[in-house]
Design an enzyme around this catalytic site. Structure first.
Site, mmCIF file in Angstrom:
data_model
loop_
_atom_site.group_PDB
_atom_site.id
_atom_site.type_symbol
_atom_site.label_atom_id
_atom_site.label_comp_id
_atom_site.label_asym_id
_atom_site.label_seq_id
_atom_site.Cartn_x
_atom_site.Cartn_y
_atom_site.Cartn_z
ATOM 1 N N ASP A 8 -1.912 11.008 -2.040
ATOM 2 C CA ASP A 8 -2.249 9.925 -2.974
ATOM 3 C C ASP A 8 -2.549 10.465 -4.366
ATOM 4 O O ASP A 8 -2.249 9.819 -5.368
ATOM 5 C CB ASP A 8 -3.432 9.117 -2.439
ATOM 6 N N ARG B 141 0.861 -1.187 0.000
ATOM 7 C CA ARG B 141 0.000 0.000 0.000
ATOM 8 C C ARG B 141 0.892 1.230 0.000
ATOM 9 O O ARG B 141 2.100 1.141 0.074
ATOM 10 C CB ARG B 141 -1.028 -0.018 1.139
ATOM 11 N N GLY B 142 0.215 2.399 -0.117
ATOM 12 C CA GLY B 142 0.961 3.638 -0.286
ATOM 13 C C GLY B 142 1.054 3.900 -1.785
ATOM 14 O O GLY B 142 1.537 3.033 -2.531
ATOM 15 N N ALA B 143 0.584 5.064 -2.202
ATOM 16 C CA ALA B 143 0.433 5.304 -3.652
ATOM 17 C C ALA B 143 1.688 4.994 -4.478
ATOM 18 O O ALA B 143 1.602 4.252 -5.474
ATOM 19 C CB ALA B 143 -0.044 6.727 -3.878
ATOM 20 N N GLN C 151 -2.186 2.492 9.933
ATOM 21 C CA GLN C 151 -0.855 2.544 9.298
ATOM 22 C C GLN C 151 0.129 3.364 10.136
ATOM 23 O O GLN C 151 1.332 3.119 10.106
ATOM 24 C CB GLN C 151 -0.948 3.164 7.890
ATOM 25 N N ARG D 266 -7.198 -0.197 -6.963
ATOM 26 C CA ARG D 266 -7.462 0.896 -6.013
ATOM 27 C C ARG D 266 -7.552 2.192 -6.813
ATOM 28 O O ARG D 266 -6.625 2.526 -7.558
ATOM 29 C CB ARG D 266 -6.356 0.963 -4.933
ATOM 30 N N ASN E 249 -5.513 12.424 0.509
ATOM 31 C CA ASN E 249 -4.581 11.644 1.331
ATOM 32 C C ASN E 249 -5.425 10.838 2.328
ATOM 33 O O ASN E 249 -6.653 10.949 2.362
ATOM 34 C CB ASN E 249 -3.565 12.553 2.040
ATOM 35 N N LYS E 250 -4.751 10.022 3.079
ATOM 36 C CA LYS E 250 -5.438 9.106 4.006
ATOM 37 C C LYS E 250 -6.511 9.819 4.825
ATOM 38 O O LYS E 250 -6.303 10.935 5.281
ATOM 39 C CB LYS E 250 -4.381 8.462 4.915
HETATM 40 O O1 MRU Z 1 -4.519 3.233 2.018
HETATM 41 P P1 MRU Z 1 -3.030 3.391 1.942
HETATM 42 O O2 MRU Z 1 -2.310 2.872 3.125
HETATM 43 O O3 MRU Z 1 -2.485 2.895 0.622
HETATM 44 O O4 MRU Z 1 -2.872 4.967 1.932
HETATM 45 C C1 MRU Z 1 -1.630 5.606 1.960
HETATM 46 C C2 MRU Z 1 -1.775 7.019 2.336
HETATM 47 O O5 MRU Z 1 -2.800 7.629 2.174
HETATM 48 C C3 MRU Z 1 -0.621 7.659 2.960
HETATM 49 O O6 MRU Z 1 -1.091 8.607 3.873
HETATM 50 C C4 MRU Z 1 0.300 8.362 2.086
HETATM 51 O O7 MRU Z 1 0.441 9.663 2.496
HETATM 52 C C5 MRU Z 1 0.069 8.459 0.651
HETATM 53 S S1 MRU Z 1 1.091 7.304 -0.076
HETATM 54 C C6 MRU Z 1 2.691 7.796 0.316
#
Ligand code: MRU
Length: 312
Positions: free
Chosen positions: A210, A45-47, A169, A75, A220-221
């Site tokens: 993201d 995970r993580g963009a 996370q 995703r 973002n998250k």
């Molecule tokens: O759902 P995830 O764990 O894939 O989301 C990741 C995020 O949103 C992180 O906060 C991050 O800032 C973006 S990816 C580096």
């Protein structure tokens, strides 16, 4: 650093992030479908890391087009996956290109760190949300990149990581990464951000992104938006750090960014739930965005001084 994925002799090995911090275990992906499942189930995970997994996934397919279509449906919010798959589409040598994109990302992250460190000073306390470290982005990460570099330079920095319900996370991944690196870090529940800011425990906020729209709004998250509001109220600088591949110039503003809705089971209660995985932070709440190209701040762009790429 702990790389979240490794290409090993025709197999993509993915670190299973759903098992961290209790267990370090690897999943061997031998087909693009294995990779698609790992992305969907957030084993990776993580963009930016999702983008790299997608690129290697294409290398595991006999039918490139079908693989790209499947991987695109895993995703929807993160931009990097679509960016890497677009690059993979026309490649004559997919594996070479996937390795190149992977290497480029690590270099971009280092540059993000080198710009971001300008904002840090001895004794500073940084709040980060979710995980935008090596696990999410390869190399030294994005939001954590300046933190790693500052620590390596011997600077005295402190990090607060917010838990990041429902997948945690922040608690499971950011704390694990930072503790392994020997960086002073403290976990807080998402509900404690206002308390920490009011009590002057936080000097600056670094988050990842993201997808960033043309006007600088960003996804973002989930929970990032409320942190940005609190930062503004308490006059604490709020920075997003991401490679330029996260910027989607085809999207005018945040309202057009697709937001992934995940299973209600993630909340852990057998009741009716809403579970958006991301939220949109409007550009008006963002002090600046740091990419491998530099630091862009709204006020400087308006004066024509910096990167007119963003803020439309
Ligand atoms: O759902 P995830 O764990 O894939 O989301 C990741 C995020 O949103 C992180 O906060 C991050 O800032 C973006 S990816 C580096």
């Amino acid at each position: 650093m702990f790389e979240p994925l490794i290409w090993d002799d025709g197999v993509l090995k993915i670190l299973d992030q759903t098992r961290l911090p209790d267990e370090v275990s690897w999943i061997s992906c031998k087909s693009y479908l294995d990779v698609a499942l790992c992305i969907k189930e957030m084993k990776i995970r993580g963009a930016p890391a999702i983008g790299i997994a997608g690129a290697y996934g294409v290398c595991l397919a006999d039918d490139k087009e079908k693989a790209i279509e499947t991987l695109k449906r895993t995703r929807p919010t993160g931009r990097d996956l679509f960016y890497t798959l677009e690059r993979m589409k026309d490649s004559k040598n997919p594996l070479e290109l996937a390795k190149q994109i992977h290497q480029e990302l690590k270099e971009k992250n280092r540059k993000i760190g080198e710009y971001g460190i300008f904002l840090l000073y001895d004794g500073i306390s940084i709040l980060t949300h979710c995980n935008a470290g090596s696990l999410a982005c390869c190399g030294i990460g994005t939001a954590l990149a300046p933190i790693y570099l500052a620590h390596n330079k011997g600077m005295n920095i402190k990090v607060f990581a917010s838990e990041t319900r429902p997948r945690c996370q922040g608690a499971r991944l950011t704390m694990w990464e930072l503790e392994r690196a020997g960086i002073s870090s403290t976990l807080i529940a998402d509900t404690m951000v206002g308390y920490a800011m009011k009590n002057k425990l936080v000097d600056i906020v670094f988050v990842g992104a993201d997808r960033i729209a043309k006007n600088g709004d960003l996804a973002n998250k989930i929970g990032t938006y409320q942190i940005a509001i609190l930062s503004n109220y308490h006059k604490i600088p709020f920075f997003a750090l991401a490679p330029t591949s996260t910027i989607d110039l085809s999207i005018e503003d945040g309202s057009k960014i697709p937001i992934e809705e995940r299973s209600k089971d993630e909340l852990g209660y057998n009741v009716n739930c809403l579970n958006p995985a991301f939220d949109i932070t409007p550009h008006s709440l963002i002090t600046g965005i740091i990419t491998e190209e530099g630091i862009t701040r709204k006020k400087e762009v308006e004066k024509g001084l910096l990167m007119p790429l963003l803020w439309g």
